[in-house]
Design an enzyme around this catalytic site. Structure first.
Site, PDB file in Angstrom:
ATOM      1  CB  SER A   1      51.196  -3.719 -12.921  1.00 22.60           C
ATOM      2  OG  SER A   1      50.676  -5.017 -12.939  1.00 22.60           O
TER       3      SER A   1
ATOM      4  CE  LYS B   1      47.502  -4.835 -10.929  1.00 23.87           C
ATOM      5  NZ  LYS B   1      46.311  -4.142 -11.456  1.00 23.87           N
TER       6      LYS B   1
ATOM      7  CE  LYS C   1      48.607  -8.015 -13.525  1.00 23.87           C
ATOM      8  NZ  LYS C   1      47.162  -7.814 -13.737  1.00 23.87           N
TER       9      LYS C   1
ATOM     10  CG  ASP D   1      45.340  -8.100 -10.609  1.00 21.51           C
ATOM     11  OD1 ASP D   1      44.340  -8.809 -10.362  1.00 21.51           O
ATOM     12  OD2 ASP D   1      45.437  -7.393 -11.634  1.00 21.51           O
TER      13      ASP D   1
ATOM     14  CD  GLU E   1      43.327  -5.284  -9.641  1.00 20.64           C
ATOM     15  OE1 GLU E   1      44.379  -4.816  -9.186  1.00 20.64           O
ATOM     16  OE2 GLU E   1      42.943  -5.047 -10.792  1.00 20.64           O
TER      17      GLU E   1
ATOM     18  CG  ASP F   1      40.492  -5.094 -13.096  1.00 17.48           C
ATOM     19  OD1 ASP F   1      39.783  -4.486 -13.905  1.00 17.48           O
ATOM     20  OD2 ASP F   1      41.686  -5.396 -13.355  1.00 17.48           O
TER      21      ASP F   1
ATOM     22  CE  LYS G   1      42.698  -2.703 -15.411  1.00 19.96           C
ATOM     23  NZ  LYS G   1      42.893  -4.161 -15.472  1.00 19.96           N
TER      24      LYS G   1
ATOM     25  N   GLY H   1      45.344  -0.048 -15.440  1.00 18.01           N
ATOM     26  CA  GLY H   1      45.910   0.123 -16.770  1.00 18.01           C
ATOM     27  C   GLY H   1      45.818  -1.174 -17.547  1.00 18.01           C
TER      28      GLY H   1
END
Ligand code: MG
Length: 387
Positions: free
Chosen positions: A137, A163, A165, A191, A216, A241, A265, A293
């Site tokens: 991430s 991934k 952000k 995400d 996400e 999520d 998660k 995570g």
């Protein structure tokens, strides 16, 4: 078993680099490490709560409060025959999923250690999944150039999926540049941590051409309805999520078409028992899951790897190697990335790793032992009890 004592340590591990998402920047990883003790056996787990209620409403303070005053008092003196009993006993307490997971996961570890089997076996994982493919991430970078450099570095290290952000204004242009830079074969996902609104649909539609694995949690942290509207309007699969906290959330989300993928998660949904229910419900509906995570230390990371051996964890998780985040992990040896972009599931009893005592002493800034004699303090001193 009956829980005899619980140790709480507040650990603070320095991060290698500041990590920025659409909800804030962190430079140090703080977590409650919980040790459950009974019959000479230890079980370990950690809380995934943050200092501030930005990602969800739980914080270090609420986790401590819930554990000490509401969750542990329901467990003291009670015969726990199997780890699933904990979720059932704590069921009447609403929400507080991160606090529940902290004690629940430690009890799972305790049972696996007591039976001298690896946790994945107790959970019902697939024996063939000895290595879990992992992604990485990447937080919001200062510039597009920084993002491309970070991507190059992680691809070189062997990570299987990037991934990224994103937030409004730091999305389409950056992801387009990244796709052009790494080519079509690299798996990319984004995400948004709830940074968008339905008005952003035209903007999010422009991501359709980038062949993203998923987008996400683009909309509100507690929303399912608007996500279903968005999911119909874009080609990129929506993954949820923050919005999935219970098996009911997962069922509703899938049934109304709010998501095609779920990020489980364990620490967000109350622990292994509920994570497994969500996993299997999604599997029966043909929806793949993956293990997210929360920058866990090696203790939480090990729990996540064991859960990821379940069959429907079909996409690379966020369980990166220890050196992705920490100068030094709590566990020794730390988790290292295999050449094929995977992490090996520890095969010792329980989660297969324990906190290294010297490091725990170094990084724990608060230690407390709780027993059934520990006073429950529901009302701060000086405040009327009827408050
Ligand atoms: Mg997320």
């Amino acid at each position: 078993m009956k829980i005899e004592r619980v140790h709480l340590d507040f650990v603070e591990l320095p991060l290698t680099d500041p990590f920025e998402t659409s909800v804030g920047v962190s430079t140090v990883k703080q977590a409650w490490l919980l040790t459950v003790l009974a019959d000479g056996v230890h079980g370990y787990a950690e809380s995934v709560a943050d200092p501030d209620p930005h990602w969800n409403e739980e914080t270090h303070a609420t986790v401590y409060f819930a554990l000490k005053n509401h969750l542990l008092p329901r467990l003291w003196g009670r015969e726990i025959e199997k780890p699933e009993d904990v979720a059932q006993v704590l069921g009447p307490i609403r929400a507080n999923f991160m606090a529940k997971a902290t004690i629940e996961m430690a009890v799972w570890d305790w049972f696996a250690r007591a039976q001298e089997v690896p946790l994945w076996k107790l959970l019902g994982g697939d024996p063939a999944k000895t290595r879990i493919p992992v992604g990485v991430s990447i937080g919001i970078q200062p510039t597009t150039k920084d993002l491309l450099q970070a991507a190059d570095q992680f691809i070189r290290l062997g990570y299987r999926r990037l991934k990224v952000k994103i937030k409004p204004g730091l999305d389409v242009e950056r992801l387009t540049a990244l796709r052009q830079h790494v080519g079509p074969s690299v798996k990319i996902m984004a995400d948004a941590n709830s940074a968008y609104r339905l008005e952003d649909i035209p903007n999010l539609q422009t991501l359709d051409d980038l062949d993203l694995m998923m987008l996400e949690q683009p909309l509100s942290h507690d929303d399912l309805i608007d996500h279903a509207t968005l999911a119909r309007a874009i080609k990129t699969p929506v993954c949820l999520d923050e919005a999935i906290r219970t098996p009911d959330d997962a069922r509703k989300a899938i049934d109304i078409g709010a998501c095609r993928i779920i990020n489980i998660k364990v620490g967000r949904v109350g622990g292994h028992t509920m994570a497994r229910v969500i996993h299997t419900m999604a599997e029966e509906r043909g929806v793949p899951v993956w293990c997210g995570g929360m920058q866990e230390t090696g203790i939480g990371r090990a729990h996540n790897l064991h859960m990821s051996t379940m069959t429907n964890f079909r996409l690379p998780g966020d369980t990166s190697a220890s050196d992705r985040y920490f100068l030094e992990d709590l566990v020794d040896p730390p988790f290292t990335l295999n050449a094929d972009g995977s992490l090996t599931v520890p095969d010792g009893p329980g989660i297969g790793v324990t906190p290294q005592p010297k490091r725990l002493a170094q990084y724990s800034s608060f230690h407390q032992e709780l027993t059934d004699q520990s006073p429950v303090i529901l009302v701060p001193h000086g405040m009327p009890a009827s408050f």
